[in-house]
Design a protein around this motif. Structure first.
Motif, mmCIF file in Angstrom:
data_model
loop_
_atom_site.group_PDB
_atom_site.id
_atom_site.type_symbol
_atom_site.label_atom_id
_atom_site.label_comp_id
_atom_site.label_asym_id
_atom_site.label_seq_id
_atom_site.Cartn_x
_atom_site.Cartn_y
_atom_site.Cartn_z
ATOM 1 N N SER A 1 52.649 -26.700 -91.554
ATOM 2 C CA SER A 1 52.416 -28.045 -91.021
ATOM 3 C C SER A 1 53.763 -28.704 -90.786
ATOM 4 O O SER A 1 54.795 -28.154 -91.133
ATOM 5 C CB SER A 1 51.578 -28.850 -92.022
ATOM 6 N N HIS A 2 53.751 -29.880 -90.193
ATOM 7 C CA HIS A 2 55.014 -30.543 -89.805
ATOM 8 C C HIS A 2 55.834 -29.595 -88.964
ATOM 9 O O HIS A 2 57.054 -29.494 -89.097
ATOM 10 C CB HIS A 2 55.796 -31.006 -91.043
ATOM 11 N N ASN A 3 55.162 -28.900 -88.072
ATOM 12 C CA ASN A 3 55.771 -27.813 -87.304
ATOM 13 C C ASN A 3 54.881 -27.560 -86.095
ATOM 14 O O ASN A 3 53.650 -27.651 -86.209
ATOM 15 C CB ASN A 3 55.825 -26.564 -88.208
ATOM 16 N N PRO A 4 55.482 -27.221 -84.946
ATOM 17 C CA PRO A 4 54.657 -26.941 -83.761
ATOM 18 C C PRO A 4 53.655 -25.798 -83.980
ATOM 19 O O PRO A 4 52.666 -25.711 -83.254
ATOM 20 C CB PRO A 4 55.706 -26.558 -82.704
ATOM 21 N N ARG A 5 53.878 -24.932 -84.965
ATOM 22 C CA ARG A 5 52.958 -23.822 -85.205
ATOM 23 C C ARG A 5 51.712 -24.249 -85.988
ATOM 24 O O ARG A 5 50.803 -23.433 -86.187
ATOM 25 C CB ARG A 5 53.669 -22.690 -85.981
ATOM 26 N N GLU A 6 51.688 -25.487 -86.447
ATOM 27 C CA GLU A 6 50.501 -25.990 -87.154
ATOM 28 C C GLU A 6 49.245 -25.729 -86.320
ATOM 29 O O GLU A 6 49.205 -26.043 -85.132
ATOM 30 C CB GLU A 6 50.674 -27.491 -87.388
ATOM 31 N N LEU A 7 48.216 -25.158 -86.928
ATOM 32 C CA LEU A 7 47.017 -24.816 -86.153
ATOM 33 C C LEU A 7 45.779 -24.712 -87.031
ATOM 34 O O LEU A 7 45.756 -23.985 -88.018
ATOM 35 C CB LEU A 7 47.227 -23.467 -85.444
ATOM 36 N N SER A 8 44.728 -25.464 -86.645
ATOM 37 C CA SER A 8 43.385 -25.178 -87.132
ATOM 38 C C SER A 8 42.554 -24.787 -85.919
ATOM 39 O O SER A 8 42.766 -25.324 -84.822
ATOM 40 C CB SER A 8 42.770 -26.403 -87.818
ATOM 41 N N THR A 9 41.650 -23.862 -86.110
ATOM 42 C CA THR A 9 40.872 -23.382 -84.961
ATOM 43 C C THR A 9 39.789 -24.388 -84.589
ATOM 44 O O THR A 9 39.443 -25.295 -85.361
ATOM 45 C CB THR A 9 40.202 -22.034 -85.276
ATOM 46 N N ARG A 10 39.229 -24.189 -83.406
ATOM 47 C CA ARG A 10 38.115 -25.005 -82.912
ATOM 48 C C ARG A 10 36.980 -25.043 -83.940
ATOM 49 O O ARG A 10 36.413 -26.102 -84.224
ATOM 50 C CB ARG A 10 37.632 -24.347 -81.614
#
Lengths: 419, 419
Positions: free
Chosen positions: B390-399
């Motif tokens: 998190s706090h990073n462009p790679r932060e991701l949760s899926t749909r």
């Protein structure tokens, strides 16, 4: 011509240190102390060079500037074709220097010649006082540059091509300040080389000694270490899932202490001087750390053994902390022993002068270690006050300490020049 | 009006996250990834605020901006004088953010209201979606600023007077971007507050869970530590005469590990995130180090015990390494437990939806911890991919992860709104 022995004029020597110290002088903002900044091949260094060349001319010396900017002031001998006795050091400085580092060897050499003049002495051999280009290495990244070129360890073109952070080359900067000389840069072997230098450490002063006879320069090994872990949130990342590059660096730092405490590596010294975590924020587990390891040892075999254990530990900590550890060697020199005969003569002269002295290993690099590959070489260390602090405006040797060290150099230089 | 249950439209929710993610978007130079920079009260934050206010108006919500810039979008209830059910979070970001932190709670709340609209549902209580000013604290130094003012933990004038590095105040920046509202800043207690948020850690994903029911926010204690040793030459200073501030910092870092390994402090987390040696050069023993200690614990008593041991160790390492260690507390919050009844209802809704879930403590701070002092409060965590970065462009949760988390919030919010 008098019948007494030539002797060092302490006031004259100390006044010459003070005068050179005013070239490139600055006031330290935090302490209010006066320091010296004559970074190599800057305008301040050029001013210092012109100042010392002026002193050489005042003494009637023949001044030569070679292709790497080393400056030699030569006093003729009775048999002027003999190899000269050389004294010297450097006058360039780190950006936050005192007045003694290097300058004492150069101005001390000139004071030796003044003492001979006082007594109308003309020894058999010529005598040379040298100052070598960029001993500190702070600007172009390579220390002992001028003396290394003079003895052939570094090629002239390689030295010329070195650049500072602004991309300016050694050659261009030598030309700009008017010290790109035309004399041959490879030095013909002198009869002997002597250098008087401030200890830059606390040992002589702590032991109540007046001077040290330097046995050699210890081996040096520098590593730049990069630890790649994983940046993570300090609040949300469980301890067991972390790859903390900062913890890995801490383990390496304490491993250095453990190796020394083991007693298996003799007089080893070891330091982690730089450590930079990324991103370096209070609530982020460091994902990457760059740090440095500085190893010193007067014994080459023990140095190699210590290096092997340190590198093996990089692998161990990589496994332990689930990080990747890479490193590169940024400096490495073997132990350089000085000439035993010259050491014995310096010790005898010190004893004869009633000085308390002892053998001492040099922890720092000096031009003398380059000259040692060319001719019999030795060094005298004078104590430093304030725990021997150096590379700092607080650097200080007293008038008497300077006189005593240069006085011992005078005795041995004179004897060597009559051989 | 349909007879099926209202449900979250995963595509619509995800599209709204993508649309808000384009406000303040930037391309990360190193990775080429698209990130988000909506630092609080900047032009980008203002654009994000206008975007979300637009969404609120599209939904027919009554929009209120209070004196600290918190924005509330209110949907009328059948009995409109009852205390509302509130959902929310923040849309300001760290300078290198992804699209989920905070935004999921705000846009998820709006998606809950859309789902009610789809079904023509008008619950008994009003429902409010809120976004609070400057949750991140990156610019003005105080996190959870807007929600802390709303619940009265921080005074309005104190908040107004906070400055960024350029000396600009919160009040001036609120006025400049057009979000210095006139509504009363002290929030009347809602019936309940719910917040859906990305976990910002690896635990849910590593355990193969679909969501977490947050039990509370762990206690946080930050120290800024200054270690004063003595700068010294790495080559010339004997090990036994050193006062190495870097070694002292390394010992503190490893002490944190030892305390955790002891098992005496429960779920403690501890991190040295920043460490800065002076002068930070390869061949100088560090004379001064500033470093940080970040302690977290879900148990207040264990936190206090750990703090005592850490501070005692500062004294121990000062003696051991002959350095001076001083420290100051730069942040401290107690454990904030969330409402057990709401946790049970979230867990039951997750089970009913066939989701794998578990209780989880929050390692990071959230607006919900402020609201918890005002009304029954709970949080849903959705898993994060890429080890929960998190706090990073790679932060991701899926749909699907986003849909599931917001879906559980929908069920409980709707039930609460009918109470």
């Amino acid at each position: 011509m008098t019948t007494t022995r030539p002797r060092i004029d302490a006031d004259r020597l100390y006044a010459s240190l003070e005068a050179l110290g005013r070239v490139g002088e600055y006031r330290d903002e935090r302490t209010g102390l006066l320091g010296v900044n004559r970074l190599a091949l800057t305008d301040a260094d050029a001013a210092g060079r012109r100042h010392v060349v002026g002193l050489m001319r005042d003494l009637g010396l023949e001044v030569t500037v070679d292709r790497i900017g080393n400056v030699y002031g030569r006093r003729a001998g009775r048999e002027d074709d003999l190899a000269p006795v050389m004294m010297g050091s450097h006058i360039d400085s780190v950006p936050t220097a005192g007045r003694f580092d290097g300058c004492l060897g150069v101005l001390g050499g000139l004071e030796v010649l003044r003492a001979l003049d006082d007594h109308g002495l003309r020894p058999r051999r010529p005598m040379v006082v040298a100052f070598f280009t960029d001993e500190e290495g702070c600007r172009f990244g390579t220390d002992m540059l001028g003396s290394a070129v003079a003895v052939g360890r570094i090629g002239l073109e390689q030295a010329y091509a070195l650049t500072d952070r602004q991309g300016r080359t050694v050659r261009d900067e030598l030309a700009r300040i008017g010290f790109l000389g035309e004399a041959e840069h490879r030095l013909a072997p002198p009869h002997a080389y002597l250098e008087t230098h401030i200890e830059q450490g606390p040992c002589l002063r702590a032991a109540g000694l007046d001077l040290g006879v330097v046995t050699g320069v210890q081996a040096i090994s520098w590593h730049e270490v990069t630890i790649q872990g994983k940046s993570a949130h300090a609040g949300t990342t469980p301890m067991e899932l972390r790859c903390d590059a900062g913890v890995a660096a801490a383990r390496i730092n304490l491993k250095l202490r453990d190796l020394i405490a083991s007693g298996r590596f003799g007089q080893m010294r070891a330091t982690m001087g730089a450590i930079a975590p990324h991103p370096g924020l209070v609530n982020i587990v460091p994902g990457r750390v760059t740090c440095t390891v500085d190893l010193r040892n007067p014994d080459d075999a023990l140095m190699r053994a210590a290096e092997r254990e340190v590198v093996a530990f990089y692998d161990e900590v990589a496994r332990l902390e689930r990080v990747e550890v890479t490193w590169r060697q940024t400096a490495r020199t073997e132990h350089v022993p000085f000439d035993p005969g010259l050491q014995a003569r310096l010790a005898a002269a010190a004893t004869a002068a009633g000085l308390r002295h002892a053998p001492i290993i040099s922890g720092a690099g000096h031009d003398a270690q380059e000259l040692a590959t060319l001719c019999p070489t030795a060094m005298v260390f004078v104590p430093g006050e304030h725990d021997g602090i150096s590379h700092n405006p607080r650097e200080l040797s007293t008038r008497e300490q300077c006189r005593d060290g240069v006085g011992v150099m005078l005795e041995v230089a004179l004897a060597l020049a009559e051989e």
